[in-house]
Write a protein that holds these residues in place. Structure first.
Motif, PDB file in Angstrom:
ATOM      1  N   LEU A  87       0.786  -1.267  -0.040  1.00 16.36           N
ATOM      2  CA  LEU A  87       0.118  -0.001   0.001  1.00 16.36           C
ATOM      3  C   LEU A  87       0.860   1.102  -0.047  1.00 16.36           C
ATOM      4  O   LEU A  87       0.822   2.118  -0.842  1.00 16.36           O
ATOM      5  CB  LEU A  87      -0.797  -0.301   1.281  1.00 16.36           C
ATOM      6  N   VAL A  88       2.023   1.289   0.842  1.00 13.24           N
ATOM      7  CA  VAL A  88       2.617   2.427   0.933  1.00 13.24           C
ATOM      8  C   VAL A  88       3.537   2.452  -0.277  1.00 13.24           C
ATOM      9  O   VAL A  88       3.844   3.687  -1.158  1.00 13.24           O
ATOM     10  CB  VAL A  88       3.657   2.443   2.379  1.00 13.24           C
ATOM     11  N   LYS A  89       4.110   1.395  -0.716  1.00 10.24           N
ATOM     12  CA  LYS A  89       4.910   1.482  -2.092  1.00 10.24           C
ATOM     13  C   LYS A  89       3.989   2.243  -3.281  1.00 10.24           C
ATOM     14  O   LYS A  89       4.405   2.927  -3.967  1.00 10.24           O
ATOM     15  CB  LYS A  89       5.202   0.002  -2.248  1.00 10.24           C
ATOM     16  N   ASN A  90       2.691   1.789  -3.142  1.00 14.41           N
ATOM     17  CA  ASN A  90       1.715   2.089  -4.345  1.00 14.41           C
ATOM     18  C   ASN A  90       1.788   3.642  -4.193  1.00 14.41           C
ATOM     19  O   ASN A  90       1.525   4.550  -5.180  1.00 14.41           O
ATOM     20  CB  ASN A  90       0.524   1.541  -4.330  1.00 14.41           C
ATOM     21  N   ILE A 107      12.834   8.391  -2.088  1.00 17.98           N
ATOM     22  CA  ILE A 107      13.307   7.137  -1.868  1.00 17.98           C
ATOM     23  C   ILE A 107      12.304   6.115  -0.970  1.00 17.98           C
ATOM     24  O   ILE A 107      11.575   7.008  -0.139  1.00 17.98           O
ATOM     25  CB  ILE A 107      14.688   7.384  -0.695  1.00 17.98           C
ATOM     26  N   PHE A 108      12.356   4.883  -1.178  1.00 12.03           N
ATOM     27  CA  PHE A 108      11.344   4.070  -0.352  1.00 12.03           C
ATOM     28  C   PHE A 108      12.080   3.034   0.380  1.00 12.03           C
ATOM     29  O   PHE A 108      13.016   2.395  -0.333  1.00 12.03           O
ATOM     30  CB  PHE A 108      10.294   3.603  -1.258  1.00 12.03           C
ATOM     31  N   SER A 109      12.143   2.849   1.559  1.00 13.89           N
ATOM     32  CA  SER A 109      13.022   2.132   2.527  1.00 13.89           C
ATOM     33  C   SER A 109      11.976   1.150   3.291  1.00 13.89           C
ATOM     34  O   SER A 109      10.987   2.000   3.882  1.00 13.89           O
ATOM     35  CB  SER A 109      13.917   2.672   3.386  1.00 13.89           C
ATOM     36  N   LYS A 110      12.250  -0.119   3.216  1.00  9.32           N
ATOM     37  CA  LYS A 110      11.352  -0.920   4.253  1.00  9.32           C
ATOM     38  C   LYS A 110      12.301  -2.005   4.753  1.00  9.32           C
ATOM     39  O   LYS A 110      13.408  -2.496   4.074  1.00  9.32           O
ATOM     40  CB  LYS A 110      10.393  -1.524   3.094  1.00  9.32           C
ATOM     41  N   GLU A 111      11.733  -2.350   5.889  1.00 11.94           N
ATOM     42  CA  GLU A 111      12.648  -3.544   6.604  1.00 11.94           C
ATOM     43  C   GLU A 111      11.980  -5.024   6.157  1.00 11.94           C
ATOM     44  O   GLU A 111      12.624  -6.150   6.592  1.00 11.94           O
ATOM     45  CB  GLU A 111      12.521  -3.457   8.241  1.00 11.94           C
ATOM     46  N   PHE A 112      10.787  -5.221   5.530  1.00 14.17           N
ATOM     47  CA  PHE A 112      10.325  -6.295   5.276  1.00 14.17           C
ATOM     48  C   PHE A 112       9.411  -6.177   3.735  1.00 14.17           C
ATOM     49  O   PHE A 112       8.993  -4.975   3.468  1.00 14.17           O
ATOM     50  CB  PHE A 112       9.410  -6.964   6.284  1.00 14.17           C
ATOM     51  N   ASP A 113       9.287  -7.236   3.153  1.00 13.36           N
ATOM     52  CA  ASP A 113       8.500  -7.185   1.899  1.00 13.36           C
ATOM     53  C   ASP A 113       7.089  -7.131   2.126  1.00 13.36           C
ATOM     54  O   ASP A 113       6.255  -6.707   1.123  1.00 13.36           O
ATOM     55  CB  ASP A 113       8.992  -8.414   0.836  1.00 13.36           C
ATOM     56  N   GLU A 114       6.534  -7.718   3.094  1.00 13.91           N
ATOM     57  CA  GLU A 114       5.156  -7.788   3.539  1.00 13.91           C
ATOM     58  C   GLU A 114       4.653  -7.871   4.936  1.00 13.91           C
ATOM     59  O   GLU A 114       5.600  -8.319   5.813  1.00 13.91           O
ATOM     60  CB  GLU A 114       4.943  -9.262   2.964  1.00 13.91           C
ATOM     61  N   LYS A 146      12.278  10.823   1.731  1.00 17.31           N
ATOM     62  CA  LYS A 146      12.408   9.531   1.976  1.00 17.31           C
ATOM     63  C   LYS A 146      11.193   8.882   2.701  1.00 17.31           C
ATOM     64  O   LYS A 146      10.879   9.288   3.963  1.00 17.31           O
ATOM     65  CB  LYS A 146      13.938   9.099   2.853  1.00 17.31           C
ATOM     66  N   VAL A 147      10.553   7.847   2.324  1.00 14.35           N
ATOM     67  CA  VAL A 147       9.610   7.297   3.056  1.00 14.35           C
ATOM     68  C   VAL A 147       9.838   5.957   3.524  1.00 14.35           C
ATOM     69  O   VAL A 147      10.610   5.288   2.866  1.00 14.35           O
ATOM     70  CB  VAL A 147       8.326   7.116   2.215  1.00 14.35           C
ATOM     71  N   SER A 148       9.860   5.646   4.866  1.00 16.22           N
ATOM     72  CA  SER A 148      10.423   4.355   5.450  1.00 16.22           C
ATOM     73  C   SER A 148       9.320   3.576   6.280  1.00 16.22           C
ATOM     74  O   SER A 148       8.368   4.141   6.629  1.00 16.22           O
ATOM     75  CB  SER A 148      11.494   4.782   6.507  1.00 16.22           C
ATOM     76  N   ILE A 149       9.517   2.344   6.357  1.00 20.62           N
ATOM     77  CA  ILE A 149       8.456   1.501   6.971  1.00 20.62           C
ATOM     78  C   ILE A 149       9.332   0.472   7.907  1.00 20.62           C
ATOM     79  O   ILE A 149      10.227   0.125   7.568  1.00 20.62           O
ATOM     80  CB  ILE A 149       7.573   0.648   6.059  1.00 20.62           C
ATOM     81  N   LYS A 150       8.827   0.397   9.318  1.00 20.50           N
ATOM     82  CA  LYS A 150       9.607  -0.354  10.083  1.00 20.50           C
ATOM     83  C   LYS A 150       8.540  -0.802  11.379  1.00 20.50           C
ATOM     84  O   LYS A 150       7.764  -0.153  11.428  1.00 20.50           O
ATOM     85  CB  LYS A 150      10.958   0.049  10.567  1.00 20.50           C
ATOM     86  N   ASN A 151       9.121  -1.772  11.831  1.00 21.26           N
ATOM     87  CA  ASN A 151       8.394  -2.330  13.310  1.00 21.26           C
ATOM     88  C   ASN A 151       8.684  -1.447  14.353  1.00 21.26           C
ATOM     89  O   ASN A 151       9.674  -1.076  14.542  1.00 21.26           O
ATOM     90  CB  ASN A 151       8.371  -3.811  13.317  1.00 21.26           C
ATOM     91  N   SER A 152       7.752  -0.918  15.238  1.00 20.46           N
ATOM     92  CA  SER A 152       8.143  -0.377  16.583  1.00 20.46           C
ATOM     93  C   SER A 152       7.193  -0.929  17.521  1.00 20.46           C
ATOM     94  O   SER A 152       6.396  -0.413  17.992  1.00 20.46           O
ATOM     95  CB  SER A 152       7.887   1.068  16.211  1.00 20.46           C
ATOM     96  N   ASN A 153       7.590  -2.049  18.365  1.00 18.91           N
ATOM     97  CA  ASN A 153       6.778  -2.902  19.193  1.00 18.91           C
ATOM     98  C   ASN A 153       5.628  -3.256  18.603  1.00 18.91           C
ATOM     99  O   ASN A 153       5.863  -3.931  17.730  1.00 18.91           O
ATOM    100  CB  ASN A 153       6.977  -1.757  20.498  1.00 18.91           C
ATOM    101  N   GLU A 154       4.660  -2.798  19.416  1.00 17.72           N
ATOM    102  CA  GLU A 154       3.388  -3.508  18.679  1.00 17.72           C
ATOM    103  C   GLU A 154       2.657  -2.352  17.521  1.00 17.72           C
ATOM    104  O   GLU A 154       1.328  -2.467  17.147  1.00 17.72           O
ATOM    105  CB  GLU A 154       2.284  -3.404  19.778  1.00 17.72           C
ATOM    106  N   PHE A 155       3.365  -1.363  17.171  1.00 19.39           N
ATOM    107  CA  PHE A 155       3.131  -0.346  16.050  1.00 19.39           C
ATOM    108  C   PHE A 155       3.976  -0.631  14.966  1.00 19.39           C
ATOM    109  O   PHE A 155       4.905  -0.939  14.955  1.00 19.39           O
ATOM    110  CB  PHE A 155       3.112   0.925  16.819  1.00 19.39           C
ATOM    111  N   LEU A 156       3.425  -0.318  13.708  1.00 26.25           N
ATOM    112  CA  LEU A 156       3.883  -0.083  12.267  1.00 26.25           C
ATOM    113  C   LEU A 156       4.266   1.437  12.205  1.00 26.25           C
ATOM    114  O   LEU A 156       3.496   2.380  12.461  1.00 26.25           O
ATOM    115  CB  LEU A 156       3.099  -0.535  11.221  1.00 26.25           C
ATOM    116  N   GLU A 157       5.680   1.693  12.012  1.00 24.56           N
ATOM    117  CA  GLU A 157       6.021   2.937  12.192  1.00 24.56           C
ATOM    118  C   GLU A 157       6.507   3.687  10.665  1.00 24.56           C
ATOM    119  O   GLU A 157       7.106   2.765   9.713  1.00 24.56           O
ATOM    120  CB  GLU A 157       7.419   3.259  12.643  1.00 24.56           C
TER     121      GLU A 157
END
Length: 255
Positions: A87-90, A107-114, A146-157
């Motif tokens: 969703l974010v990638k789109n 720039i799009f940065s992600k810690e995981f693909d799904e 730069k748009v980034s996605i990562k886990n932060s405890n029980e939240f998606l950041e």
């Protein structure tokens, strides 16, 4: 009480529909004029201005309407299990034509693909497009977003960071307040206020870090959970808005 809420929600939708209708008609006629043969270049420029201002008006109408519904408790998200990374990638890819035009690196940065989680797809898109619009508007040529996605405890950041103009220190604490404006504030009036309100409706939070002259980083935290059963209740939607969301939410970038 439920009948009262339903009646007021219907009144909101009808009123906004009555306003959006003429704007959509104006936009449609502008499109028809745009493809008319032998249209002089000066006329085409005026037509583009008409279309952009239609989008700008529709954005204001939508934001004010939804902000009022959130405040009055009538605004409910339509949660569904979604791959938030895709969703974010789109959204990032849909914004690329605007950054290319301005010679800004996206720039799009992600810690995981799904990452499958429950959220409201349209609302997340609105939040990200609003934040990206602000970055595009305030970053100079040759800059980056730069748009980034990562886990932060029980939240998606999800963060949107740029090296643009930044925000004055005295303005920064007020940027999410409704109708607060300032020389360095990102967007005017309700822009970031509706972003905060939507994020809170989704059960999350948003914060900003910025230094004038160096850039800004907006961080959205969304709770990670899954639905056992998809929400099959029909929800009022504006197909024109959804189909043109990128242009509408990025309408400020034109000015």
């Amino acid at each position: 009480m439920d009948n009262f809420v339903d009646e007021n929600l219907t009144a909101y939708e009808n009123a906004i529909h009555d306003i959006r209708g003429p704007m959509t008609i104006i936009y449609t006629y502008a499109q028809l004029l745009e493809v008319t043969k032998k249209m002089p270049p000066s006329a085409l420029e005026h037509i583009q201005t008409m279309k952009r201002n239609c989008f700008k008006a529709l954005k204001i109408i939508t934001d004010v309407s939804d902000s009022s519904k959130i405040r009055d408790g009538y605004f409910l998200p339509n949660f569904a299990n979604t791959n938030i990374v895709q969703l974010v990638k789109n959204v990032v890819e849909s914004t690329q034509p605007f950054t290319v035009r301005k010679n800004v690196e996206l720039i799009f940065s992600k810690e995981f693909d799904e990452k499958i989680m429950a959220t409201d797809k349209t609302l997340v898109e609105r939040v990200l497009l609003n934040l990206l619009s602000n970055s595009v508007k305030h970053v100079e040529k040759g800059g980056f977003i730069k748009v980034s996605i990562k886990n932060s405890n029980e939240f998606l950041e999800i963060s949107v960071e740029d090296n643009g103009k930044g925000i004055k220190a005295e303005v920064l604490p007020h940027i999410f307040e409704r109708y607060h404006t300032g020389d360095s504030i990102r967007g005017k009036g309700i822009g970031l206020s509706i972003v905060r309100e939507i994020v809170e409706v989704l059960g999350g939070s948003i914060n900003a870090m910025s230094e004038e002259g160096k850039g800004t980083k907006m961080t959205v935290n969304l709770p990670i959970f899954l639905l056992d059963k998809e929400n099959d209740k029909p929800k009022f939607s504006d197909d024109f808005y959804v189909d043109n969301m990128v242009q509408i939410e990025l309408s400020d970038e034109f000015y």
